[in-house]
Design a protein around this motif. Structure first.
Motif, PDB file in Angstrom:
ATOM      1  N   GLN A 365       1.915   3.014   0.037  1.00  0.00           N
ATOM      2  CA  GLN A 365       0.988   3.113   1.835  1.00  0.00           C
ATOM      3  C   GLN A 365       0.749   2.491   1.664  1.00  0.00           C
ATOM      4  OE1 GLN A 365       0.817   6.680   2.044  1.00  0.00           O
ATOM      5  NE2 GLN A 365       2.355   7.305   0.746  1.00  0.00           N
ATOM      6  N   ALA A 366      -0.240   0.982   1.707  1.00  0.00           N
ATOM      7  CA  ALA A 366      -1.323   0.625   1.690  1.00  0.00           C
ATOM      8  C   ALA A 366      -0.777  -0.970   2.176  1.00  0.00           C
ATOM      9  CB  ALA A 366      -2.350  -0.008   1.904  1.00  0.00           C
ATOM     10  N   GLY A 370      -2.569  -4.536   0.441  1.00  0.00           N
ATOM     11  CA  GLY A 370      -2.725  -3.207  -0.260  1.00  0.00           C
ATOM     12  C   GLY A 370      -2.496  -3.860  -1.621  1.00  0.00           C
TER      13      GLY A 370
END
Length: 466
Positions: A365-366, A370
């Motif tokens: 997702q990141a 992330g």
């Protein structure tokens, strides 16, 4: 340290066993993909291996008490590599998962037994350096085995890797036969301990004594799960030209730094006579390493900063590994050495697997930055836990066998405390102290001893005696 009976055979056996494990670690998932399985099945082979590892670690302390270190380690070394020959029969799903699970059983028993055995064999004053040297042998075998397995698979196929891994595991099993035939110390009732502090430690719940160092290891091993999974790929994405050269070496660089600083932490613990000195510095250095990885990737800095970050993270992780294990050995009584080893390994392995899964989802997702950023936050949580444990440990009163707490609950003891205070008040005045003792001694059924001169056969009646 080197003169401890069985220490050298133990190191050689552990190095060979971890060499067998390192040969197969990256090869089995690659072989699964080559056989036509999807990435989920390839990952499941490692997941089943780790699940069997953790499950076996739970029951290993009892086996060490009942059977002893020698048979458990021979069995575990055999199971760690020889079941890989089963993959020669094919790589269907049942075959892939079954033999991976069997190897996980061997790995789980070995990791618990080898750490506990070092604590049994080596004198306490050398224990820090001995556990550090164990990390050196494990680190060297991993640095050799991880790239060697991939190189052999690329040059000659997967079959020769299975055979080499099985042969290396058999070498480990033979070396385990030279380990002294001792059993783990049996569980001891608190009343059997000679000293009050030992009885107090034995009565405190084990989890209260080991939870904080275990979480310190887990916070870094979760980050290590992300580092081992994504750092080579991150290096390649950041700089395709340079990354192609150093990407495959990043895990060796991190592992080498971990190996060196784990030994240094052990030496410092032995010099100070107690563990824990480098725990927080190691956590801070590990945080700096994984935080630097996140910053480099997010800002697209030079790829060489990732090399620096890998060295920092590996060094901090190595120090925390050794310190956490030594703290557990230091806090628990000798009869729970195997439990300390089991807890350390369970939290280490579970953290690595959980980190790979959770931080992998974050990376989806990141991006990689992330994932490493969340890993840095996890390490901060471990640092706060260690700081809180040190503050509480310096101010708390023991829950059991605490003299002050017991005296407050016993009326007779309260009177004894008051009498003791009176004795201290008059101790500087010999006449009053003698009067106090003379008045109270007969009521307690005690009379002052009368010294009578003794004369030996060789001495005459006029010879001075002592």
């Amino acid at each position: 340290m080197w003169k401890a009976p069985g220490f050298i055979p133990t190191l050689v056996a552990v190095a060979a066993a971890f060499g067998s494990w390192s040969l197969l670690l990256p090869v089995i998932p690659l072989a699964a993909l080559d056989a036509g399985h999807d990435t989920a099945m390839a990952g499941a082979s490692t997941g089943v291996f780790m699940a069997a590892t953790v499950a076996t670690q739970i029951f290993t302390p009892a086996a060490l008490r009942r059977l002893g270190y020698n048979p458990v380690m021979v069995f575990s070394a055999f199971m760690l590599g020889v079941p890989a020959l089963g993959h020669l029969l094919g790589l269907e799903a049942w075959n892939l998962l079954l033999f991976s699970a069997l190897r996980g059983v061997g790995f789980g028993a070995l990791t618990v037994a080898e750490s506990a055995l070092i604590a049994e064999l080596v004198p306490v004053r050398f224990l820090g350096k001995a556990t550090g040297m164990l990390g050196v042998f494990i680190g060297v075998s991993q640095m050799i085995g991880l790239p060697l397995g991939l190189a052999v698979a690329d040059a000659a196929g997967f079959g020769p890797v299975y055979v080499i891994a099985a042969g290396t595991a058999l070498i480990a099993a033979v070396m385990c036969l030279r380990i002294p035939r001792i059993k783990a110390a049996p569980k001891v009732e608190p009343s059997a301990y000679e000293y009050p502090e030992e009885r107090a430690t034995a009565q405190v719940a084990t989890w209260k004594l080991v939870l904080v160092p275990a979480l310190a290891v887990t916070s870094l091993s979760m980050s290590f799960g992300a580092v081992s999974s994504f750092l080579p790929a991150a290096v390649l994405d950041l700089d395709p030209a340079t990354g192609a050269v150093i990407g495959g070496l990043m895990l060796s660089i991190t592992g080498g730094s971990s190996m060196v600083w784990r030994y240094v932490a052990g030496m410092i613990a032995d010099r100070r006579g107690a563990p824990g000195t480098t725990m927080i510095p190691g956590q801070v250095v590990g945080f700096l390493g994984v935080a630097l990885m996140a910053l480099v990737i997010a800002n697209e800095w030079s790829v060489w900063w990732l090399v620096v970050a890998g060295i920092l993270f590996g060094g901090g992780f190595g120090m925390v590994q050794n310190e956490a294990l030594l703290v557990m050995f230091f806090r628990l009584p000798r009869s729970k050495v195997s439990e300390a080893s089991a807890v350390w390994n369970i939290f280490y392995d579970a953290g690595t697997g959980l980190g790979s899964f959770v931080l992998g989802a974050v990376a989806a997702q990141a991006a990689y930055s992330g994932a490493f950023g969340v890993g840095a936050i996890l390490v901060v949580g471990g640092i706060l836990g260690t700081l809180a444990d040190r503050w509480v440990g310096a101010h708390r009163i023991a829950e059991r066998d605490n003299t002050r707490a017991r005296l407050r609950q016993v009326p007779v003891a309260r009177r004894a405390v008051a009498g003791a205070r009176r004795v201290r008040r008059v101790a500087a005045r010999p006449v009053e102290l003698e009067r106090l003792i003379t008045r109270r001694a007969p009521r307690q059924g005690w009379k002052p001893p009368v010294e009578e001169p003794s004369v030996s056969p060789e001495e005459g009646p006029d010879t001075p005696t002592r």
